[in-house]
Design a protein around this motif. Structure first.
Motif, short mmCIF file in Angstrom:
data_model
loop_
_atom_site.label_atom_id
_atom_site.label_comp_id
_atom_site.label_asym_id
_atom_site.label_seq_id
_atom_site.Cartn_x
_atom_site.Cartn_y
_atom_site.Cartn_z
N VAL A 309 17.64 -4.28 -9.64
CA VAL A 309 18.33 -3.42 -10.26
C VAL A 309 19.66 -4.03 -10.85
CG1 VAL A 309 20.18 -1.40 -10.46
CG2 VAL A 309 17.69 -1.14 -9.62
N GLY A 310 20.30 -4.89 -10.03
CA GLY A 310 21.49 -5.61 -10.37
C GLY A 310 20.84 -6.68 -11.11
N ALA A 311 19.73 -7.54 -10.91
CA ALA A 311 19.20 -8.65 -11.40
C ALA A 311 18.70 -8.31 -12.82
CB ALA A 311 18.06 -9.18 -10.79
N LEU A 312 18.63 -7.16 -13.31
CA LEU A 312 17.99 -6.64 -14.46
C LEU A 312 18.81 -7.14 -15.59
CD1 LEU A 312 15.54 -5.34 -15.72
CD2 LEU A 312 16.69 -3.18 -15.71
N ALA A 313 20.10 -7.02 -15.47
CA ALA A 313 21.18 -7.50 -16.48
C ALA A 313 21.33 -8.86 -16.75
CB ALA A 313 22.47 -6.69 -16.21
N PHE A 314 20.92 -9.72 -15.56
CA PHE A 314 21.17 -10.96 -15.76
C PHE A 314 20.05 -12.14 -15.93
CE2 PHE A 314 24.38 -9.01 -12.87
CZ PHE A 314 25.56 -9.84 -13.24
N VAL A 315 18.77 -11.42 -15.96
CA VAL A 315 17.43 -12.15 -16.10
C VAL A 315 17.55 -12.77 -17.52
CG1 VAL A 315 16.18 -11.01 -14.47
CG2 VAL A 315 16.21 -10.16 -16.83
N PRO A 316 17.27 -13.93 -18.00
CA PRO A 316 17.44 -14.49 -19.41
C PRO A 316 16.32 -14.22 -20.11
CG PRO A 316 16.43 -16.22 -17.73
CD PRO A 316 16.58 -14.84 -17.02
N ASN A 317 15.43 -13.53 -19.93
CA ASN A 317 14.34 -13.15 -20.96
C ASN A 317 13.58 -11.81 -20.67
OD1 ASN A 317 11.94 -13.96 -19.12
ND2 ASN A 317 12.71 -15.97 -19.45
N ALA A 318 12.91 -11.27 -21.42
CA ALA A 318 12.15 -10.12 -21.21
C ALA A 318 11.10 -10.14 -20.08
CB ALA A 318 11.57 -9.60 -22.43
N ALA A 319 10.23 -11.25 -20.08
CA ALA A 319 9.44 -11.51 -18.86
C ALA A 319 9.83 -11.44 -17.66
CB ALA A 319 8.59 -12.94 -19.15
N LEU A 320 11.03 -11.98 -17.17
CA LEU A 320 11.65 -11.64 -15.89
C LEU A 320 12.18 -10.31 -15.83
CD1 LEU A 320 13.59 -14.96 -15.47
CD2 LEU A 320 11.49 -14.32 -14.42
N ALA A 321 12.57 -9.76 -16.94
CA ALA A 321 12.91 -8.24 -16.69
C ALA A 321 11.73 -7.31 -16.59
CB ALA A 321 13.64 -7.72 -17.98
N ILE A 322 10.65 -7.66 -17.23
CA ILE A 322 9.50 -6.81 -16.61
C ILE A 322 9.22 -7.12 -15.09
CG2 ILE A 322 6.93 -6.99 -16.96
CD1 ILE A 322 7.37 -7.61 -19.96
N VAL A 323 9.11 -8.27 -14.77
CA VAL A 323 8.95 -8.51 -13.32
C VAL A 323 10.13 -7.56 -12.63
CG1 VAL A 323 9.13 -10.23 -11.30
CG2 VAL A 323 7.76 -10.83 -13.67
N ALA A 324 11.20 -7.62 -12.89
CA ALA A 324 12.09 -6.89 -12.20
C ALA A 324 11.99 -5.15 -12.36
CB ALA A 324 13.59 -6.90 -12.77
N GLY A 325 11.28 -4.86 -13.38
CA GLY A 325 11.03 -3.54 -13.67
C GLY A 325 9.82 -3.13 -12.58
N VAL A 326 8.77 -3.83 -12.38
CA VAL A 326 7.86 -3.90 -11.43
C VAL A 326 8.42 -3.47 -10.14
CG1 VAL A 326 5.80 -4.84 -10.28
CG2 VAL A 326 6.08 -5.01 -12.87
N LEU A 327 9.35 -4.34 -9.79
CA LEU A 327 9.81 -4.20 -8.31
C LEU A 327 10.57 -3.20 -8.17
CD1 LEU A 327 10.86 -7.97 -7.86
CD2 LEU A 327 9.16 -6.87 -6.69
N ILE A 328 11.40 -2.98 -9.12
CA ILE A 328 12.33 -1.66 -8.99
C ILE A 328 11.20 -0.40 -8.96
CG2 ILE A 328 13.61 0.06 -10.22
CD1 ILE A 328 15.03 -2.50 -11.89
N GLY A 329 10.13 -0.16 -9.72
CA GLY A 329 9.37 0.79 -9.54
C GLY A 329 8.71 0.96 -8.19
N LEU A 330 8.29 -0.37 -7.57
CA LEU A 330 7.65 -0.29 -6.33
C LEU A 330 8.47 0.21 -5.35
CD1 LEU A 330 5.11 -1.25 -4.66
CD2 LEU A 330 6.24 -3.54 -4.55
#
Length: 414
Positions: A309-330
């Motif tokens: 959740v915290g990392a989502l606003a710091f990732v440099p691109n949408a691909a890493l944001a998608i990875v963060a989204g998977v982890l948040i949902g999990l």
């Protein structure tokens, strides 16, 4: 409390393939898809009939009676039985939405009509949601509740993935009236399946439901939560977790995608990734049926979910944001399903509707109120500080739960 029609004893082992469970699952899925189609139709017609601000008002008004009356819905579920309340409220929802479809065919749409529909639907939802949440312990044994929560989570994800596109397709082909009619048909299908679901009576040690004024029954339910060594902390963890997750993943993600130039497509992929992660968690619980040290795992999942959740606003691109989204949902899906199963297994059977209403009040009534706060905060300080604070809120809820020994040691039945 007398046994409800079609009741069967709670004893024995019930599998997720039990036909009665499948009826309940089908009814719940049809209702959830109908909800998504309804909201799509309402939003589309409101946007056509008024300004953007007026459309937002129509959508927001539906949440007001849901928040105000949710606890009362829990009292009714305990007093009259969840099956009666679920069937009655689903029948009203079906009639209201089909009536709206007919009205749109026969008359010109107006904001007044849409506001009335939103208020009525929100009021009925306040009765429907606590009752449907109190049904699982009455259709399967305690050892199967975690599995049912996993199946329920999968149904919710299927509804979210399919409901909005279905609503959009029906609107494109036949207009808002057709979409309201489709939602009404889904509620009718849900209602037919609910009539076929068999409900067990309350066990002997939980059958003496309190009778008195609604205020007294509500107070008794709140007292039951407050004095319970597991219920009070698990609901607190759920509530704090909702406050930390909801803001960033709704209005916060929208603003973040705009600022980073990811666009609607990028935001859509992140939301889909969150859904995939949550579906994977639900599938895990549905297959396993039980996890050891459920209370501890719930808190650790919330704590782990705070990091992406915290990392989502710091990732440099949408691909890493998608990875963060998977982890948040999990992690959110895992903690949410275990929390709901703990609530249902540790609640006194006669108080389950009231306990469920408190749990849902935070998730569907109070947590969405943080949306404007998050929007104002992001406008003032930017996305990174707000997402970091939200992650801190999630972590605080998890740490509060970990400090309670009874919650750390809480187990689900074998």
């Amino acid at each position: 409390m007398p046994a409800e029609r079609g009741a069967f004893p709670l004893g024995g082992h019930y599998r997720h393939r039990d036909v009665n469970v499948l009826r309940w699952l089908g009814a719940y899925t049809a209702s959830m898809v109908g909800d998504s189609v309804y909201f799509m139709a309402l939003a589309w017609e409101a946007a056509r009939s008024g300004s953007p601000a007026q459309a937002g008002l129509v959508l927001a008004l539906g949440s007001v009676p849901r928040a105000v009356l949710m606890l009362g819905g829990g009292v009714l579920a305990d007093r009259f039985g969840p099956r009666r309340v679920v069937i009655g409220s689903d029948a009203v929802r079906c009639a209201v939405i089909l009536g709206t479809a007919a009205a749109l065919l026969l008359t010109s749409p107006s904001l007044g009509l849409l506001i009335t529909v939103a208020l009525v639907f929100g009021t009925v939802d306040a009765l429907f949601l606590p009752a449907v949440g109190a049904l699982p312990p009455r259709i399967a044994g305690p050892a199967q509740l975690a599995r049912l929560q996993g199946l329920r989570g999968l149904a919710a994800r299927v509804a979210h993935v399919t409901g909005a596109p279905l609503g959009g397709l029906v609107v494109a082909l036949g207009g808002s009236a057709a979409a309201f009619a489709a939602a009404g048909a889904l509620f009718a299908a849900s209602l037919a399946l609910l009539f076929a679901v068999r409900i067990a009576p309350l066990p002997a040690d939980g059958a003496e439901a309190v009778r008195g004024t609604a205020r007294r029954e509500l107070a008794d339910g709140l007292r039951h939560i407050r004095h319970h060594r597991v219920l009070a902390p698990v609901i607190l963890v759920i509530a704090i977790g909702e406050l930390g997750f909801v803001g960033p993943l709704n209005i916060g993600l929208t603003l973040l995608a705009q600022q980073r130039g990811w666009g609607a497509a990028g935001m859509g992929w992140i939301v889909a990734a969150f859904g995939a992660g949550a579906a994977a968690a639900s599938l895990l619980i549905a297959v396993r049926g039980r996890l050891e040290r459920a209370g501890l795992v719930q808190c650790l999942a919330l704590l782990a979910g705070a990091v992406p959740v915290g990392a989502l606003a710091f990732v440099p691109n949408a691909a890493l944001a998608i990875v963060a989204g998977v982890l948040i949902g999990l992690f959110a899906g895992l903690g949410g399903a275990l929390g709901a199963a703990l609530v249902q297994t540790h609640s006194a059977p006669a108080c389950l509707g009231r306990v469920t209403s408190v749990q849902m009040l935070f998730a569907l009534g109070l947590a969405p109120l943080c949306h404007p706060v998050v929007g104002v905060a992001i406008d003032a300080w930017g996305t990174r500080p707000v997402f970091a604070v939200s992650a801190g809120v999630c972590a605080a809820g998890a740490l509060a739960g970990l400090c309670v020994r009874d919650l750390r040691r809480a187990e689900l039945p074998h």
